[in-house]
Design a protein around this motif. Structure first.
Motif, mmCIF file in Angstrom:
data_model
loop_
_atom_site.group_PDB
_atom_site.id
_atom_site.type_symbol
_atom_site.label_atom_id
_atom_site.label_comp_id
_atom_site.label_asym_id
_atom_site.label_seq_id
_atom_site.Cartn_x
_atom_site.Cartn_y
_atom_site.Cartn_z
ATOM 1 N N ASN A 292 0.649 -1.065 0.068
ATOM 2 C CA ASN A 292 0.089 -0.048 0.141
ATOM 3 C C ASN A 292 0.744 1.164 -0.057
ATOM 4 O OD1 ASN A 292 -2.421 -1.404 0.011
ATOM 5 N ND2 ASN A 292 -2.459 -1.516 2.283
ATOM 6 N N SER A 293 2.035 1.128 -0.215
ATOM 7 C CA SER A 293 2.967 2.413 0.050
ATOM 8 C C SER A 293 3.174 2.882 -1.593
ATOM 9 C CB SER A 293 4.380 1.986 0.287
ATOM 10 O OG SER A 293 4.967 1.091 -0.382
ATOM 11 N N LYS A 294 3.798 3.854 -1.573
ATOM 12 C CA LYS A 294 4.080 4.431 -3.118
ATOM 13 C C LYS A 294 4.945 3.635 -3.768
ATOM 14 C CE LYS A 294 6.762 8.352 -5.097
ATOM 15 N NZ LYS A 294 7.338 9.602 -4.787
ATOM 16 N N LEU A 295 6.041 3.002 -3.181
ATOM 17 C CA LEU A 295 6.716 2.277 -3.695
ATOM 18 C C LEU A 295 5.998 0.830 -4.548
ATOM 19 C CD1 LEU A 295 9.493 1.521 -4.758
ATOM 20 C CD2 LEU A 295 10.162 0.599 -2.928
ATOM 21 N N GLY A 296 4.907 0.592 -3.389
ATOM 22 C CA GLY A 296 4.250 -0.747 -3.921
ATOM 23 C C GLY A 296 3.302 -0.473 -5.164
ATOM 24 N N GLU A 297 2.912 0.902 -5.386
ATOM 25 C CA GLU A 297 2.206 1.254 -6.542
ATOM 26 C C GLU A 297 3.036 1.423 -7.645
ATOM 27 O OE1 GLU A 297 0.713 5.163 -5.811
ATOM 28 O OE2 GLU A 297 -0.917 4.455 -4.094
ATOM 29 N N VAL A 298 4.438 1.984 -7.346
ATOM 30 C CA VAL A 298 5.444 1.646 -8.681
ATOM 31 C C VAL A 298 5.677 0.409 -9.051
ATOM 32 C CG1 VAL A 298 7.854 2.069 -9.157
ATOM 33 C CG2 VAL A 298 6.567 3.935 -7.937
ATOM 34 N N TYR A 299 5.714 -0.694 -7.999
ATOM 35 C CA TYR A 299 5.837 -2.051 -8.213
ATOM 36 C C TYR A 299 4.959 -2.736 -9.355
ATOM 37 C CZ TYR A 299 7.423 -6.951 -6.916
ATOM 38 O OH TYR A 299 7.867 -7.951 -7.075
ATOM 39 N N ARG A 300 3.561 -2.243 -8.813
ATOM 40 C CA ARG A 300 2.337 -2.613 -9.494
ATOM 41 C C ARG A 300 2.346 -2.261 -11.027
ATOM 42 N NH1 ARG A 300 -0.082 -2.376 -4.463
ATOM 43 N NH2 ARG A 300 -0.836 -0.206 -5.027
ATOM 44 N N ALA A 301 2.585 -0.883 -11.123
ATOM 45 C CA ALA A 301 2.621 -0.116 -12.472
ATOM 46 C C ALA A 301 3.615 -0.837 -13.373
ATOM 47 C CB ALA A 301 2.693 1.339 -12.339
ATOM 48 N N LEU A 302 4.958 -0.967 -12.759
ATOM 49 C CA LEU A 302 5.900 -1.482 -13.628
ATOM 50 C C LEU A 302 5.805 -2.962 -13.948
ATOM 51 C CD1 LEU A 302 8.858 -0.574 -14.313
ATOM 52 C CD2 LEU A 302 9.634 -1.578 -12.305
ATOM 53 N N GLY A 303 5.080 -3.863 -13.428
ATOM 54 C CA GLY A 303 4.816 -4.950 -13.570
ATOM 55 C C GLY A 303 3.660 -4.977 -14.893
ATOM 56 N N ALA A 304 2.663 -4.386 -14.634
ATOM 57 C CA ALA A 304 1.881 -4.135 -15.626
ATOM 58 C C ALA A 304 2.425 -3.711 -16.758
ATOM 59 C CB ALA A 304 0.693 -3.249 -15.294
ATOM 60 N N TYR A 305 3.240 -2.706 -16.914
ATOM 61 C CA TYR A 305 3.662 -1.981 -18.195
ATOM 62 C C TYR A 305 4.523 -3.150 -19.078
ATOM 63 C CZ TYR A 305 6.093 1.483 -21.171
ATOM 64 O OH TYR A 305 6.453 2.119 -22.298
ATOM 65 N N SER A 306 5.411 -3.714 -18.324
ATOM 66 C CA SER A 306 6.226 -4.753 -18.749
ATOM 67 C C SER A 306 5.474 -5.689 -19.624
ATOM 68 C CB SER A 306 7.505 -5.056 -17.667
ATOM 69 O OG SER A 306 6.582 -6.013 -16.810
ATOM 70 N N LEU A 307 4.414 -6.225 -19.238
ATOM 71 C CA LEU A 307 3.367 -7.178 -19.912
ATOM 72 C C LEU A 307 2.793 -6.610 -21.045
ATOM 73 C CD1 LEU A 307 2.180 -8.935 -16.645
ATOM 74 C CD2 LEU A 307 4.003 -9.478 -18.118
ATOM 75 N N GLN A 308 2.527 -5.431 -21.306
ATOM 76 C CA GLN A 308 1.825 -4.869 -22.358
ATOM 77 C C GLN A 308 2.748 -5.345 -23.691
ATOM 78 O OE1 GLN A 308 0.767 -0.758 -21.871
ATOM 79 N NE2 GLN A 308 -0.247 -1.212 -19.899
#
Length: 449
Positions: A365-381
């Protein structure tokens, strides 16, 4: 001679009590084992031994596990105060199934001789495990915010260790213990059907139906339920506290780069200054030398032990471990000015982060957690991967770009020539079809006049 007589008397007594019919049942009930030494590589012994907490008799009393015993006792006090259940009533509930509980342990010599000591162990360990399992839903409200175990800090730093220890074969207690404790809590003859299974399934994010063995209600122990859940049904995605899905596993720097992620140096060297926007991952620059390992380890230890200190360093180290696998990843970050390497080799830097991050986690739920999720989603597109491959293949050097440009021009000219030839053909064909018919060569009809 006296020793021989004593041995004869002992064997005679055992012979009188020996029942061949009961022997197969005794072996059938065994489900909690000590791993034989011939199956263990010396360097892998830690994989079978708990590091934080003991459950059951096999590792009870080990020096490094004793500190958790105070927390177990404290947990029992919370439960007794919360439910107002007499302790004796709980003991009596477990005592009803004491023979079944004892028979589940293969190494009978490790069990306490007295019934009181055995039942105490089952009650204390059982309630501690129940409280841990219940954190998957909600931490009981009677624990304070700075509780070293049942708090957000404890869930980040203690729970991963406990969770790992709960899946060790030598560190199990029968699930029947939890069932009896819940029965005592609810003051019913038996616990709600499937409740204990649901607790285990939710805690380990398993499919509840997959954890149930056909024709049986209660599993053997946590490891047994976990095994069924992993081989019989799909594993659910973990969810964060606010209900959002946690991210997929983030790839390494090299793989992210190939997927279209660009890397740049953050404006500051603050370990919190990590952002991911529009395909660009900004990371703080860091100098790594011979003193870095010691300083980082001590920072991690302080955050791990001091409630309220924060987890910024731990989260940063965990994130860097996720994206750094090999020396190639380090080399790319060094090229971008993110890592200033004074350790001597890129492999040394990769090894540093990989070894520092053991049992370190990121707050989802931290800011870095959001970065982690966004980075993972971006790399799968797939579109990002395709665009990145195009850029990396044809735009790395002027010659590659000129070659691509020449190929495009040549392709364009080829298409234009093909179109021109096709148009010319159809124009010529239309002209032939629209011209007046040629005069007839046959003789005109005879005139009447």
């Amino acid at each position: 001679m006296e020793e021989d007589k004593q041995w004869v008397l002992e064997m005679t007594a055992k012979l009188h009590s020996y029942d061949p019919v009961q022997e197969p049942m005794a072996w059938k009930n065994r489900s909690i084992y000590m791993v034989p030494s011939n199956l263990i590589e010396p360097s892998k012994r830690h994989a079978y031994s708990p590091q934080m907490v003991s459950f059951g008799p096999y590792h009870h009393g080990r020096p490094h596990l004793i500190p958790m015993e105070d927390h177990k006792q404290r947990t029992l006090l919370h439960v007794l105060h919360r439910t107002s259940i007499p302790l004796q009533a709980i003991i009596d509930s477990v005592k009803q199934v004491e023979p079944q509980l004892r028979n589940q342990y293969d190494d009978q010599a490790s069990l306490p001789d007295s019934a009181g000591a055995f039942l105490k162990m089952m009650v204390v360990d059982g309630f501690f495990m129940l409280e841990i399992l219940r954190t998957a839903e909600k931490v009981p409200s009677d624990y304070t915010a700075n509780d070293p175990i049942f708090s957000w800090h404890g869930m980040l730093y203690v729970l991963p260790y406990v969770k790992r220890d709960m899946l060790m074969l030598e560190n199990q207690i029968p699930l029947l213990v939890l069932d009896r404790l819940v029965a005592a809590e609810t003051r019913k003859p038996k616990s709600e059907d499937g409740y204990v299974h649901k607790l285990v399934a939710d805690f380990f994010s398993l499919n509840i139906e997959a954890t149930k063995a056909p024709g049986s209600g209660l599993g053997l122990h946590v490891l047994d339920v976990y095994r069924k859940g992993r081989i019989e049904g799909p594993v659910r995605l973990h969810r964060s506290v606010d209900g959002k899905k946690q991210s997929v596993v983030v790839r390494s720097v090299t793989e992210l780069y190939e997927a279209g992620v660009r890397f740049t140096k953050s404006k500051t060297n603050s370990l919190k200054d990590i952002e991911f926007r529009h395909g660009v991952l900004s990371l703080p620059w860091i100098m790594l030398d011979d003193t870095s390992e010691s300083s980082l380890l001590n920072l991690l230890a302080f955050e791990r032990l001091h409630v309220g200190a924060g987890i910024e360093v731990s989260a940063y180290v965990s994130f860097m471990d996720e994206i750094i696998d090999t020396d190639k990843d380090v080399a790319l970050l060094q090229k971008k000015g993110i890592i200033l390497n004074a350790l001597g080799s890129d492999k040394a830097v990769a090894k540093l982060f990989n070894e520092l991050s053991r049992d370190v986690t990121i707050d989802p739920n931290s800011k870095l957690g959001e970065v982690y999720r966004a980075l993972g989603a971006y790399s799968l597109q797939k579109t990002n991967v395709w665009r990145a491959n195009l850029i990396h293949t044809y735009f790395r050097s002027p010659w590659a770009f000129l070659s691509l440009l020449a190929a495009i021009v040549l392709l364009g000219l080829t298409i234009a020539q093909t179109v021109y030839s096709a148009l010319s053909y159809y124009v010529s064909l239309n002209q032939n079809n629209s011209s007046p018919p040629p005069p007839s060569l046959s003789a005109p009809p005879p005139s009447r006049f």
